[in-house]
Design a protein around this motif. Structure first.
Motif, mmCIF file in Angstrom:
data_model
loop_
_atom_site.group_PDB
_atom_site.id
_atom_site.type_symbol
_atom_site.label_atom_id
_atom_site.label_comp_id
_atom_site.label_asym_id
_atom_site.label_seq_id
_atom_site.Cartn_x
_atom_site.Cartn_y
_atom_site.Cartn_z
ATOM 1 N N LYS A 178 0.822 -1.205 0.000
ATOM 2 C CA LYS A 178 0.000 0.000 0.000
ATOM 3 C C LYS A 178 0.860 1.261 0.000
ATOM 4 O O LYS A 178 0.628 2.199 -0.782
ATOM 5 N N SER A 179 1.880 1.262 0.877
ATOM 6 C CA SER A 179 2.733 2.448 0.989
ATOM 7 C C SER A 179 3.504 2.693 -0.291
ATOM 8 O O SER A 179 3.680 3.843 -0.729
ATOM 9 N N SER A 180 3.999 1.636 -0.892
ATOM 10 C CA SER A 180 4.775 1.797 -2.125
ATOM 11 C C SER A 180 3.915 2.358 -3.245
ATOM 12 O O SER A 180 4.362 3.202 -4.031
ATOM 13 N N VAL A 181 2.663 1.903 -3.342
ATOM 14 C CA VAL A 181 1.767 2.412 -4.384
ATOM 15 C C VAL A 181 1.525 3.910 -4.190
ATOM 16 O O VAL A 181 1.633 4.713 -5.119
ATOM 17 N N ILE A 182 1.180 4.319 -2.960
ATOM 18 C CA ILE A 182 0.909 5.727 -2.681
ATOM 19 C C ILE A 182 2.159 6.575 -2.853
ATOM 20 O O ILE A 182 2.124 7.668 -3.467
ATOM 21 N N ASP A 183 3.291 6.123 -2.328
ATOM 22 C CA ASP A 183 4.525 6.920 -2.426
ATOM 23 C C ASP A 183 4.953 7.096 -3.872
ATOM 24 O O ASP A 183 5.419 8.174 -4.268
ATOM 25 N N SER A 184 4.848 6.036 -4.645
ATOM 26 C CA SER A 184 5.231 6.149 -6.056
ATOM 27 C C SER A 184 4.339 7.149 -6.782
ATOM 28 O O SER A 184 4.801 7.977 -7.585
ATOM 29 N N TYR A 185 3.056 7.089 -6.480
ATOM 30 C CA TYR A 185 2.096 7.984 -7.134
ATOM 31 C C TYR A 185 2.331 9.437 -6.713
ATOM 32 O O TYR A 185 2.392 10.357 -7.548
ATOM 33 N N PHE A 186 2.468 9.687 -5.420
ATOM 34 C CA PHE A 186 2.614 11.060 -4.936
ATOM 35 C C PHE A 186 3.970 11.653 -5.281
ATOM 36 O O PHE A 186 4.096 12.865 -5.463
ATOM 37 N N SER A 187 5.016 10.829 -5.339
ATOM 38 C CA SER A 187 6.324 11.362 -5.741
ATOM 39 C C SER A 187 6.305 11.808 -7.198
ATOM 40 O O SER A 187 7.126 12.616 -7.626
ATOM 41 N N LYS A 188 5.347 11.273 -7.949
ATOM 42 C CA LYS A 188 5.243 11.604 -9.366
ATOM 43 C C LYS A 188 4.310 12.786 -9.618
ATOM 44 O O LYS A 188 4.592 13.638 -10.461
ATOM 45 N N TYR A 189 3.206 12.879 -8.853
ATOM 46 C CA TYR A 189 2.178 13.874 -9.151
ATOM 47 C C TYR A 189 1.961 14.903 -8.031
ATOM 48 O O TYR A 189 1.506 16.013 -8.279
ATOM 49 N N PHE A 190 2.227 14.574 -6.788
ATOM 50 C CA PHE A 190 1.953 15.488 -5.669
ATOM 51 C C PHE A 190 3.150 15.500 -4.718
ATOM 52 O O PHE A 190 3.045 15.074 -3.568
ATOM 53 N N LYS A 191 4.270 16.000 -5.203
ATOM 54 C CA LYS A 191 5.492 15.873 -4.432
ATOM 55 C C LYS A 191 5.435 16.609 -3.098
ATOM 56 O O LYS A 191 6.007 16.161 -2.109
#
Length: 945
Positions: free
Chosen positions: A60-73
């Motif tokens: 779960k954390s990896s999915v969210i972190d990957s997404y936010f590091s890309k779109y909502f840093k």
């Protein structure tokens, strides 16, 4: 630090370990569309409370972190609560030990440190931070200006300069006052959360209710619009979620912003499915990165560059289904592999996996304790128990055979029936009768019922043991030896309990059966923790407590060798193969002490050293040293080299327990040398049981002349190893007489004379021995050493008519009346050797009444003169004999025939007066053929009536 990093950048880095933290570069394109929809909903969609749901370790954390590091840093706040499965801080499993306010404080505490203080100047929540250099300089300058203003220093002549100084001082004073006021607490309590202080003052009221405006101010001033909350489900209390949803509603109440709360939770946090879907506006499930279905592929991928068995990886994948746990197993495996340089990679990976899956057990494993040790020790105990049971069964079988005088089934049954007084449906008076009984499968009355012999054999355990010892001894011994050997050669890989219930036991026994966890698992562990085990070994040796660790390997014995006093080497705890090897090479005094001391303990340390493969080339040298320095020690020969066993036997240095004696017997059988074996059996200094075993199983044939110990003669006969010769019969008889054992030997064998003659006295005793039949005696009559004749009166009390007839047939008995009386009393015909004129005359003279059969025998021989005999025993004749006799005694035989046949006019027959005719007429009167006879008027005839 920078220099270090720069140097590392200039060099090629080798990254062998894999981080356990979340992966911010995860390729999660399959989730991006769903997250995009959640974060940028359509105008008609209100999505403010979002659940990212999945099992522990699903990613779960990896999915969210990957997404936010890309779109909502930088557009989000984040709070996290660490989750430790199965371990709590001062409470029960699954309980945090926090109350609701502490949870809220923890959330606010983490948020405060993600917001610049300059953005929240009006908040009552202040972060304690050290003063910056600029603020320190400003405060110092303010102080100096105030002092200057207060004391008018320096003295300023110009009024405008004084006003300027005062104005600047007042300005700095106002700034300092503002700074101080902004730092003043609003309540009366200081909270410290996880070592980070924030001046948060509150009472016992509900935190969110009391400081709702303050919290909303904090969130709005942060400049963010997203709050990510991880692991809040650890508290198992949905009231926390209710407060956070209420907060979200308040943040979005005036419509100035669109705050979204993202919850990373487990699927099972809401027990009621309706609560689950009511609380969240959108739920995005996370398919676990590693599941039971793909665990093997992930495991194989993780170890794709490692030389380990696929079977092992598959087995581990059944028990390791968490990717972070798998990653840590790989990391530890990599480190241990690099550090130990071991080639046993499969065993290494197995133990590392065990360490990660069961860390609480692994600490005990390092010291030879714990469940793993219990499993191996339990198997060892079970194997030893089974072996001891088989050895005892074997010894019982041997003792049963040695204790019975019987040599075959018939004799055993005959003796057993007599001893137990069993009833049978036919008389069993002799072993021969028992043999017939067995052949006919006749019945025995046993346990209140009639059983056929075959059923009785299976029912009566005591008799069955005797039967097995006699009839199936070699077969049963071979089977027992085979089973004992199987147990000795087998290991724990062939064993697993029937009721494996725990995951621990299932995993361990699977790896054991596959050979990845072996009996030497301690050696594998010791490679990782060698120094710790060495330390514990020395502690035990110095204090003189604990079990010896004989197999422990040492990296550097020399570092502590001279520091240990010789007295320590007298303890059982110092017994170690590596230590003894080092002592032999470097310290003769301590080497001798260890050997002498080992002889006092029942640990088989010396034997273990002789079996040690590391010193196999020097085993003979070690054995010679053990013989020299421990002269009273008796060795166990299990698994020892044949050369050493031979030396042990030659020097009589073996232990005499049943198991060791059995091993020695097996060695003697496998390495049999006839002359040595005979010499060994005659050596009274050797153990009696061992000599008996060699006599029974290693020697094929022997003569009593070669067996000097007469006490072994009976055993030799019972074992069937004595040559069946006349010489052996004579030798035995001369020393021990005609014993029951010798009788059985005679009965059950055919003897070769080899030119020797049977002792006359032995034959005499055989005549009166009830077990020896006339048939058996007949084999020896031609082998006697003299031609004397027996007096029947002297031997008849212990003999029988069959033996008498045998003696008569071979002219070995004096013909006296008692001889014929015995034959007559037995209703037996005379032997052909007695149908002679001498016997006819002897019977007539001695007036020994013959049997009717005897008369027939004599009448049938035309060359005999039996007239006198017939005259003497006329009244004993039957009609048939009478008819034959009249032709011999009278010349008027036709007249006597008429009388016998009651022919016409038979009463008018005139019989000439003679003595023989008178005898014939008397027989006719006695048998009622005529009434009487008399002289006819003075004529020379008899008149019949």
């Amino acid at each position: 630090m920078k220099k270090f990093l720069n140097d590392m950048d200039r060099e090629k880095r080798v990254r062998n370990l894999k981080p356990l933290s979340r992966n911010v570069n995860l390729d999660n394109t399959e989730y991006e569309d769903y997250l995009n929809q959640a974060m940028s909903p359509d105008q008609d969609e209100i999505i403010r409370n979002i659940a990212i749901a999945g099992k522990y370790g699903s990613g779960k954390s990896s999915v969210i972190d990957s997404y936010f590091s890309k779109y909502f840093k930088k557009d989000y706040l984040r709070v996290s609560f660490a989750t430790f499965k199965g371990q709590t801080q001062g409470g029960d499993e699954g309980s945090s030990g926090f109350d609701a306010n502490e949870i809220y404080l923890n959330i606010i505490n983490q948020v405060i440190y993600q917001v610049k203080p300059s953005k929240i100047p009006l908040t009552g929540f202040k972060v304690k931070k050290p003063l910056s250099k600029k603020r320190k300089a400003a405060l110092i300058l303010t102080g100096l200006l105030l002092l200057s203003w207060r004391f008018n220093w320096p003295n300023v002549d110009h009024l405008w300069l004084e006003y300027s100084r005062n104005l600047i001082a007042i300005g700095f004073l106002i700034w300092a006052t503002w700074y101080a006021l902004s730092s003043i607490s609003i309540s009366n309590l200081v909270m410290k959360i996880k070592g980070i202080s924030a001046d948060v003052r509150l009472g016992n009221d509900d935190f969110f209710e009391k400081y709702g405006d303050e919290i909303i101010y904090l969130f709005r001033q942060s400049g963010k619009r997203i709050l990510i909350i991880e692991d809040l489900d650890r508290f198992q209390d949905i009231r926390v979620f209710e407060k956070l949803r209420e907060l979200n509603t308040k943040l979005n109440a005036n419509g100035h912003s669109n705050w979204q709360f993202i919850y990373l939770i487990k699927d099972d946090i809401f027990l009621d499915p309706n609560d689950r879907v009511k609380f969240f506006d959108l739920m995005i499930p996370i398919v676990p990165f590693m599941t039971a279905a793909n665990s093997y592929e992930k495991t194989r991928e993780m170890f794709m560059d490692e030389t380990v068995d696929d079977e092992l990886l598959f087995t581990l994948s059944l028990f390791v289904t968490d990717y972070r746990l798998l990653t840590n197993i790989f990391n530890e495996y990599t480190v241990f592999k690099s550090s130990t340089k071991t080639s046993e990679l499969n065993e290494l990976l197995s133990m590392v996996s065990y360490k990660n899956l069961y860390p609480d057990e692994f600490d005990g494993v390092q010291n030879g304790r714990g469940k793993l040790a219990d499993i191996f020790n339990g198997y060892q105990t079970l194997a030893e128990s089974k072996k001891a049971q088989l050895v005892a069964e074997k010894q019982e079988l041997i003792q049963t055979r040695e204790s019975t005088v019987a040599t075959n089934e018939a004799e055993a049954f005959f003796l057993y029936v007599s001893r137990k007084r069993l009833h049978t449906d036919s008389n069993i008076a002799t072993p021969e009768a028992a043999k017939t009984f067995i052949a006919n499968n006749s019945k025995v009355y046993y346990q209140n019922q009639w059983l056929q012999y075959s059923d009785f054999l299976e029912t009566d355990d005591e008799y069955k043991k005797i039967y097995t010892a006699l009839e199936k001894f070699d077969e049963q011994i071979q089977l027992l030896n085979k089973e004992i050997k199987r147990i000795e050669d087998s290991d724990i890989t062939s064993y697993a309990p029937d009721n494996l219930q725990t995951e621990h036991d299932k995993m361990v026994y699977t790896l054991i059966r596959q050979g990845y966890i072996r009996q030497n698992y301690l050696d594998v562990i010791n490679r990782f923790y060698g120094e710790e085990n060495s330390r514990q070994f020395l502690q035990n040796a110095l204090v003189g407590q604990g079990e010896p660790n004989m197999d422990l390997k040492f990296d550097s014995i020399d570092t502590w060798w001279k520091k240990i006093k010789p007295s320590v080497f007298e303890t059982v705890q110092i017994q170690n193969f590596s230590v003894l090897e080092y002592a032999k090479k470097n310290d003769t005094e301590k080497y001798k002490i260890m050997i002498r001391s080992a002889a006092l303990f029942n640990t088989e340390f010396l034997e273990g050293m002789l079996r040690n493969e590391d010193v196999s080339e020097m085993s003979i040298q070690y054995f010679d040293d053990f013989m020299r320095y421990a002269p009273e020690y008796l060795f166990s020969v299990k698994d020892l080299d044949k050369t050493i066993i031979s030396k042990i036997i030659q020097n009589r240095r073996y232990a005499t327990d049943p198991e060791n004696i059995e091993l020695l017997i097996e060695y003697m059988v496998d390495n049999s040398k006839e002359e040595f074996d005979k010499s060994f059996v005659n050596d009274s200094n050797q153990d009696t049981n061992l000599r008996v075993g060699v006599l029974e199983r290693a020697i094929s044939q022997i003569d009593f002349a070669d067996l000097t110990d007469e006490d072994f003669w009976d055993r030799a006969i019972s074992f069937g190893v004595v040559n069946a010769t006349i010489d052996n019969l004579n030798t035995y008889f001369e020393e021990k007489g005609l014993s029951e054992v010798l009788q059985n030997f005679i009965v059950n064998n055919h003897f070769d004379s080899n030119g020797s003659k049977l002792n006359w006295d032995l034959f005499s005793e055989m005549l009166v021995a009830g077990e020896i039949s006339s048939e058996i005696l007949s084999r020896f009559v031609s082998e006697l050493d003299r031609d004397d004749k027996f007096i029947w009166e002297n031997i008849k009390s212990g003999s029988n008519v069959d033996k008498l007839i045998l003696l008569i047939q071979h002219n070995m008995v004096s013909l006296r009346p008692d001889v014929f009386e015995t034959i007559r009393d037995s209703d037996e015909l005379l032997p052909a050797e007695l149908i002679t004129q001498n016997v006819v005359d002897f019977l007539t003279k001695q007036n020994i009444k013959p049997l009717s059969g005897w008369i027939n025998q004599f009448i049938g021989v035309g060359t005999l003169n039996i007239k006198k005999f017939l005259e003497t025993f006329m009244q004993l004749l039957d009609e048939q004999q009478y008819r034959r006799t009249i032709h011999l005694l009278s010349n008027q035989s036709e007249k006597f025939e008429k009388i016998l046949n009651q022919s016409r006019g038979y009463a008018n027959q005139k019989i000439v007066v003679t003595a023989d005719n008178e005898l014939l007429l008397t027989w006719l009167v006695d048998h009622s053929y005529i009434k009487s006879f008399s002289l006819d008027g003075g004529r020379n005839n008899y008149a019949l009536r």
